[in-house]
Design an enzyme around this catalytic site. Structure first.
Site, mmCIF file in Angstrom:
data_model
loop_
_atom_site.group_PDB
_atom_site.id
_atom_site.type_symbol
_atom_site.label_atom_id
_atom_site.label_comp_id
_atom_site.label_asym_id
_atom_site.label_seq_id
_atom_site.Cartn_x
_atom_site.Cartn_y
_atom_site.Cartn_z
ATOM 1 N N ARG A 172 -11.238 0.583 14.332
ATOM 2 C CA ARG A 172 -11.236 1.343 13.085
ATOM 3 C C ARG A 172 -12.227 0.685 12.127
ATOM 4 O O ARG A 172 -13.305 1.207 11.883
ATOM 5 C CB ARG A 172 -9.831 1.398 12.482
ATOM 6 C CG ARG A 172 -8.822 2.164 13.326
ATOM 7 C CD ARG A 172 -7.514 2.402 12.585
ATOM 8 N NE ARG A 172 -7.008 1.188 11.946
ATOM 9 C CZ ARG A 172 -5.833 1.102 11.333
ATOM 10 N NH1 ARG A 172 -5.053 2.180 11.264
ATOM 11 N NH2 ARG A 172 -5.435 -0.035 10.784
ATOM 12 N N LYS A 185 0.848 -1.192 0.000
ATOM 13 C CA LYS A 185 0.000 0.000 0.000
ATOM 14 C C LYS A 185 0.887 1.247 0.000
ATOM 15 O O LYS A 185 2.080 1.191 0.277
ATOM 16 C CB LYS A 185 -0.918 0.001 1.223
ATOM 17 C CG LYS A 185 -0.191 0.042 2.564
ATOM 18 C CD LYS A 185 -1.167 0.019 3.724
ATOM 19 C CE LYS A 185 -0.426 0.062 5.056
ATOM 20 N NZ LYS A 185 -1.340 0.160 6.209
ATOM 21 N N TYR A 244 17.338 29.857 8.816
ATOM 22 C CA TYR A 244 16.213 30.711 9.201
ATOM 23 C C TYR A 244 16.038 30.758 10.719
ATOM 24 O O TYR A 244 16.187 29.753 11.409
ATOM 25 C CB TYR A 244 14.921 30.198 8.576
ATOM 26 C CG TYR A 244 14.828 30.419 7.080
ATOM 27 C CD1 TYR A 244 14.779 31.702 6.548
ATOM 28 C CD2 TYR A 244 14.784 29.338 6.206
ATOM 29 C CE1 TYR A 244 14.680 31.912 5.183
ATOM 30 C CE2 TYR A 244 14.684 29.522 4.833
ATOM 31 C CZ TYR A 244 14.637 30.810 4.331
ATOM 32 O OH TYR A 244 14.549 31.007 2.976
ATOM 33 N N MET A 275 13.512 24.576 2.676
ATOM 34 C CA MET A 275 12.873 23.873 1.570
ATOM 35 C C MET A 275 13.862 23.010 0.784
ATOM 36 O O MET A 275 13.546 21.869 0.409
ATOM 37 C CB MET A 275 12.208 24.877 0.617
ATOM 38 C CG MET A 275 11.498 24.210 -0.556
ATOM 39 S SD MET A 275 10.723 25.390 -1.665
ATOM 40 C CE MET A 275 9.354 25.963 -0.644
#
Length: 368
Positions: free
Chosen positions: A130, A35, A260, A308
């Site tokens: 679930r 999956k 940063y 990033m």
């Protein structure tokens, strides 16, 4: 020249980890769980290493189609079953086995026109809460399915919530094992109880042994009960390496910061390496200073915030490091070194599963 970050998928490690599942459960058949695009490894890339499984388990019909396109003719199991009635048509065409966990799915089967009866896995909610039928409703659901001409064999399945640890100071699976066996006593059909954690930790308990085990995270070298145990303990090998190189080296004076927010301030003269990797590549932004990393195979740590496209690392333990030095974010490093993905994930406050699945599309991937 492309940006120097890349991911490697180790098919030999996948095959090794699958063999470990067989060693743990020698009398059972093994589902390789693929999956989420094989936990971020890519179904097509992972297939060569996992094709020795007895079947593949997944969620999405398109992933099942991709497996059939790879010429897999064995069992494929939809772990959440179908999502609407017309999905049953594709199950018939692709010969898919599927979980049944609610009354609506039985209703859809009853209305489905098919020439080939379906193989289903009836799911019990034994305590995960679930999906699945509660124990009190399980036999009624089984009787409904058994009366349908659209249904061939009915297997029985449940999923453990705490197989990787104790629960309230007790064996993490005891409450569910007892409930499952009481509710399924005398019912025919194959059983599937053990996920990766139960396969590694609990198959000494005869009640957990069953016809099928589900090798999920262990197939990819992830350790479900980390940090109690690690990959060396369970003899699992990482199937994914994320590596890059140093783009630059900076020399900080005491009191200077990097990145940063000035989240890291040097207390002494310090060499800092800038790595071509950031949160846009799937590296966790919330990984703070101290997250482990290898530079030229030498263990060191990140400093400052993840941005990033770049992260900063401490080069104090690697005085020879320079622009172009190899950086291992997780997985196999140079000269036999290794950085477990679970260790990186723990330092970042998450789990290895998430890091695997979060690998960004922009990262080039190749099969090692």
């Amino acid at each position: 020249m492309p940006r120097p970050i890349e991911a490697l998928i180790h098919t030999d490690a996948l095959a090794h980890n699958l063999l470990r599942a067989r060693e743990c459960a020698p009398d059972a058949r093994v589902w390789a769980v693929v999956k989420a695009n094989a936990y971020g490894h890519g179904i097509e890339r992972a297939y060569a290493g996992l094709r020795g499984a007895d079947g593949f388990a997944l969620l999405d019909l398109n992933e099942a189609e991709r497996l059939r396109a790879l010429d897999w003719r064995g069992p494929i199991l939809l772990l959440e079953g179908v999502f609407e009635p017309r999905d049953l048509e594709l199950c018939s065409r692709l010969n898919l086995w599927h979980v049944v966990h609610c009354e609506q799915q039985i209703d859809w089967l009853a209305a489905h026109k098919t020439h080939q009866p379906h193989r289903v896995f009836l799911k019990m909610n034994s305590g995960m809460n679930r999906l699945g039928f509660r124990p009190s409703a399980f036999r009624t659901a089984w009787a409904r399915l058994n009366a349908l001409p659209q249904v061939d064999e009915i297997a029985l399945v449940t999923h453990f919530s705490d197989a990787d640890a104790d629960r309230f100071g007790a064996n993490g699976i005891e409450h569910q094992v007892q409930v499952f066996h009481e509710a399924t006593q005398d019912l025919p059909g194959e059983r599937s109880l053990a996920n990766s954690a139960a396969t590694l930790r609990h198959l000494a308990d005869a009640r957990v042994r069953s016809d099928w085990v589900r090798a999920g995270i262990m197939s990819y070298g992830g350790v479900p009960d980390y940090p109690e145990h690690d990959g060396v303990h369970w003899n699992l090998r990482p199937a994914m390496t994320l590596r890059s190189r140093l783009l630059a080296v900076q020399s900080l004076a005491p009191g200077e910061s990097v990145g940063y927010g000035s989240a890291f301030v040097a207390e002494r003269p310090q060499r800092i390496g800038i790595v071509a990797c950031g949160y846009a590549d799937g590296y966790p932004r919330h990984a703070g200073s101290g997250t482990p990393v290898l530079v030229d195979g030498v263990r060191t740590a990140t400093v400052g915030r993840v941005s990033m496209d770049m992260i900063a690392v401490d080069l104090t333990p690697v005085p020879a490091a320079q622009m172009g030095s190899e950086v291992t974010l997780w997985g196999e490093g140079p000269r036999g070194t290794r950085l477990p993905i679970d260790e990186v994930a723990r330092a970042a406050g998450t789990i290895g599963y998430e890091l695997m699945c979060a690998l960004a599309q922009r990262v080039p991937v190749s099969v090692a």
